[in-house]
Design a protein around this motif. Structure first.
Motif, PDB file in Angstrom:
ATOM      1  N   GLN A  35       0.833  -1.205   0.000  1.00 59.85           N
ATOM      2  CA  GLN A  35       0.000   0.000   0.000  1.00 59.85           C
ATOM      3  C   GLN A  35       0.868   1.255   0.000  1.00 59.85           C
ATOM      4  O   GLN A  35       0.568   2.223  -0.693  1.00 59.85           O
ATOM      5  CB  GLN A  35      -0.947   0.030   1.196  1.00 59.85           C
ATOM      6  CG  GLN A  35      -1.871   1.243   1.148  1.00 59.85           C
ATOM      7  CD  GLN A  35      -2.541   1.567   2.457  1.00 59.85           C
ATOM      8  OE1 GLN A  35      -1.933   1.464   3.517  1.00 59.85           O
ATOM      9  NE2 GLN A  35      -3.799   1.968   2.378  1.00 59.85           N
ATOM     10  N   PHE A  36       1.944   1.243   0.772  1.00 57.23           N
ATOM     11  CA  PHE A  36       2.878   2.362   0.836  1.00 57.23           C
ATOM     12  C   PHE A  36       3.362   2.728  -0.563  1.00 57.23           C
ATOM     13  O   PHE A  36       3.332   3.893  -0.974  1.00 57.23           O
ATOM     14  CB  PHE A  36       4.047   1.961   1.743  1.00 57.23           C
ATOM     15  CG  PHE A  36       5.153   2.958   1.845  1.00 57.23           C
ATOM     16  CD1 PHE A  36       5.064   4.024   2.727  1.00 57.23           C
ATOM     17  CD2 PHE A  36       6.303   2.818   1.076  1.00 57.23           C
ATOM     18  CE1 PHE A  36       6.102   4.936   2.848  1.00 57.23           C
ATOM     19  CE2 PHE A  36       7.342   3.718   1.188  1.00 57.23           C
ATOM     20  CZ  PHE A  36       7.237   4.788   2.072  1.00 57.23           C
ATOM     21  N   TRP A  40       2.381   6.170  -2.897  1.00 57.91           N
ATOM     22  CA  TRP A  40       3.421   7.033  -3.443  1.00 57.91           C
ATOM     23  C   TRP A  40       3.326   7.110  -4.957  1.00 57.91           C
ATOM     24  O   TRP A  40       3.583   8.168  -5.554  1.00 57.91           O
ATOM     25  CB  TRP A  40       4.813   6.558  -3.011  1.00 57.91           C
ATOM     26  CG  TRP A  40       5.257   7.156  -1.717  1.00 57.91           C
ATOM     27  CD1 TRP A  40       5.359   6.527  -0.510  1.00 57.91           C
ATOM     28  CD2 TRP A  40       5.660   8.512  -1.479  1.00 57.91           C
ATOM     29  NE1 TRP A  40       5.796   7.413   0.456  1.00 57.91           N
ATOM     30  CE2 TRP A  40       5.991   8.633  -0.116  1.00 57.91           C
ATOM     31  CE3 TRP A  40       5.771   9.636  -2.304  1.00 57.91           C
ATOM     32  CZ2 TRP A  40       6.431   9.839   0.448  1.00 57.91           C
ATOM     33  CZ3 TRP A  40       6.212  10.832  -1.738  1.00 57.91           C
ATOM     34  CH2 TRP A  40       6.534  10.924  -0.384  1.00 57.91           C
ATOM     35  N   MET A  41       2.963   6.019  -5.615  1.00 58.04           N
ATOM     36  CA  MET A  41       2.817   6.061  -7.072  1.00 58.04           C
ATOM     37  C   MET A  41       1.623   6.929  -7.474  1.00 58.04           C
ATOM     38  O   MET A  41       1.643   7.571  -8.525  1.00 58.04           O
ATOM     39  CB  MET A  41       2.713   4.649  -7.652  1.00 58.04           C
ATOM     40  CG  MET A  41       4.006   3.837  -7.470  1.00 58.04           C
ATOM     41  SD  MET A  41       5.546   4.701  -7.933  1.00 58.04           S
ATOM     42  CE  MET A  41       5.301   4.892  -9.688  1.00 58.04           C
ATOM     43  N   TYR A  72       9.604  -1.805   3.574  1.00 62.29           N
ATOM     44  CA  TYR A  72       9.345  -0.378   3.363  1.00 62.29           C
ATOM     45  C   TYR A  72      10.559   0.309   2.743  1.00 62.29           C
ATOM     46  O   TYR A  72      10.426   1.157   1.870  1.00 62.29           O
ATOM     47  CB  TYR A  72       8.952   0.307   4.678  1.00 62.29           C
ATOM     48  CG  TYR A  72       7.506   0.078   5.046  1.00 62.29           C
ATOM     49  CD1 TYR A  72       6.535   1.023   4.724  1.00 62.29           C
ATOM     50  CD2 TYR A  72       7.106  -1.077   5.707  1.00 62.29           C
ATOM     51  CE1 TYR A  72       5.204   0.817   5.059  1.00 62.29           C
ATOM     52  CE2 TYR A  72       5.781  -1.295   6.043  1.00 62.29           C
ATOM     53  CZ  TYR A  72       4.834  -0.350   5.715  1.00 62.29           C
ATOM     54  OH  TYR A  72       3.514  -0.560   6.037  1.00 62.29           O
ATOM     55  N   GLU A  73      11.735  -0.056   3.203  1.00 66.68           N
ATOM     56  CA  GLU A  73      12.957   0.517   2.629  1.00 66.68           C
ATOM     57  C   GLU A  73      13.060   0.179   1.143  1.00 66.68           C
ATOM     58  O   GLU A  73      13.415   1.027   0.334  1.00 66.68           O
ATOM     59  CB  GLU A  73      14.188   0.012   3.379  1.00 66.68           C
ATOM     60  CG  GLU A  73      14.376   0.657   4.728  1.00 66.68           C
ATOM     61  CD  GLU A  73      14.812   2.107   4.654  1.00 66.68           C
ATOM     62  OE1 GLU A  73      15.572   2.494   3.737  1.00 66.68           O
ATOM     63  OE2 GLU A  73      14.391   2.882   5.535  1.00 66.68           O
ATOM     64  N   MET A  76      10.535   2.270  -0.748  1.00 62.99           N
ATOM     65  CA  MET A  76      10.972   3.663  -0.830  1.00 62.99           C
ATOM     66  C   MET A  76      12.094   3.824  -1.842  1.00 62.99           C
ATOM     67  O   MET A  76      12.141   4.804  -2.573  1.00 62.99           O
ATOM     68  CB  MET A  76      11.405   4.154   0.553  1.00 62.99           C
ATOM     69  CG  MET A  76      11.552   5.644   0.643  1.00 62.99           C
ATOM     70  SD  MET A  76       9.948   6.471   0.583  1.00 62.99           S
ATOM     71  CE  MET A  76      10.208   7.601  -0.754  1.00 62.99           C
ATOM     72  N   GLU A  77      12.970   2.844  -1.910  1.00 56.29           N
ATOM     73  CA  GLU A  77      14.063   2.891  -2.881  1.00 56.29           C
ATOM     74  C   GLU A  77      13.515   2.907  -4.308  1.00 56.29           C
ATOM     75  O   GLU A  77      14.063   3.562  -5.189  1.00 56.29           O
ATOM     76  CB  GLU A  77      14.993   1.698  -2.673  1.00 56.29           C
ATOM     77  CG  GLU A  77      16.277   1.796  -3.458  1.00 56.29           C
ATOM     78  CD  GLU A  77      17.257   0.705  -3.080  1.00 56.29           C
ATOM     79  OE1 GLU A  77      18.007   0.274  -3.976  1.00 56.29           O
ATOM     80  OE2 GLU A  77      17.285   0.276  -1.913  1.00 56.29           O
ATOM     81  N   ARG A  78      12.411   2.197  -4.538  1.00 50.75           N
ATOM     82  CA  ARG A  78      11.799   2.170  -5.870  1.00 50.75           C
ATOM     83  C   ARG A  78      11.063   3.472  -6.181  1.00 50.75           C
ATOM     84  O   ARG A  78      11.074   3.929  -7.320  1.00 50.75           O
ATOM     85  CB  ARG A  78      10.839   0.987  -5.992  1.00 50.75           C
ATOM     86  CG  ARG A  78      11.539  -0.353  -6.072  1.00 50.75           C
ATOM     87  CD  ARG A  78      10.582  -1.492  -6.388  1.00 50.75           C
ATOM     88  NE  ARG A  78       9.588  -1.730  -5.340  1.00 50.75           N
ATOM     89  CZ  ARG A  78       9.765  -2.508  -4.285  1.00 50.75           C
ATOM     90  NH1 ARG A  78      10.922  -3.126  -4.111  1.00 50.75           N
ATOM     91  NH2 ARG A  78       8.804  -2.684  -3.398  1.00 50.75           N
ATOM     92  N   VAL A  79      10.415   4.074  -5.186  1.00 50.03           N
ATOM     93  CA  VAL A  79       9.580   5.248  -5.490  1.00 50.03           C
ATOM     94  C   VAL A  79      10.341   6.568  -5.446  1.00 50.03           C
ATOM     95  O   VAL A  79       9.938   7.518  -6.113  1.00 50.03           O
ATOM     96  CB  VAL A  79       8.326   5.340  -4.589  1.00 50.03           C
ATOM     97  CG1 VAL A  79       7.447   4.123  -4.764  1.00 50.03           C
ATOM     98  CG2 VAL A  79       8.649   5.590  -3.153  1.00 50.03           C
TER      99      VAL A  79
END
Length: 134
Positions: A35-36, A40-41, A72-73, A76-79
């Motif tokens: 979901q995170f 972000w997307m 989550y890390e 976040m690295e992808r987004v």
């Protein structure tokens, strides 16, 4: 300022006169890393609608609940690149030292330049200076 997106997790606004897009994160935590990444997307699509070129980006993460578990890390690295690409300047507004340290670590990992701090006026000054070629 016109809103490009409003949901439980984010508000995205654009100020054409200031050539500024602001992404404000709420304190509502995401239910999962999946979901995170999805929320972000959704922010990324709103930023695309703003037309990133020639604009600066202020990410206001003061209310965000920090997460640093591996899923989550990885999300976040992808987004991060998708969120920050194409802007003239990027600044990240944080509330805590821990938040600042985490964003500094991200900057070292992805080589995306951004100013990080808790002084909103200073960050806005930095972003505004970029709009005038100073």
């Amino acid at each position: 300022m016109p809103e490009l997106l409003r949901n439980t997790h984010f508000v995205v606004t654009v100020n054409p006169a200031a050539q500024l897009v602001r992404v404000t994160r709420s304190a509502v935590p995401s239910e999962s890393a999946v979901q995170f990444e999805a929320i972000w997307m959704e922010v990324c699509r709103a930023l695309d609608r703003a037309g990133r070129s020639g604009l600066s980006l202020l990410l206001d993460l003061r209310a965000a609940v920090g997460r640093n578990d591996p899923e989550y890390e990885a999300a976040m690295e992808r987004v991060r690149p998708a969120v920050m690409r194409g802007f003239r300047r990027v600044a990240v507004l944080v509330q805590t030292t821990a938040g600042s340290l985490q964003i500094h670590r991200h900057r070292r990992q992805d080589f995306i330049e951004r100013l990080i701090g808790s002084d909103e006026a200073k960050l806005l000054e930095y972003l505004d200076a970029g709009s005038h070629g100073r």
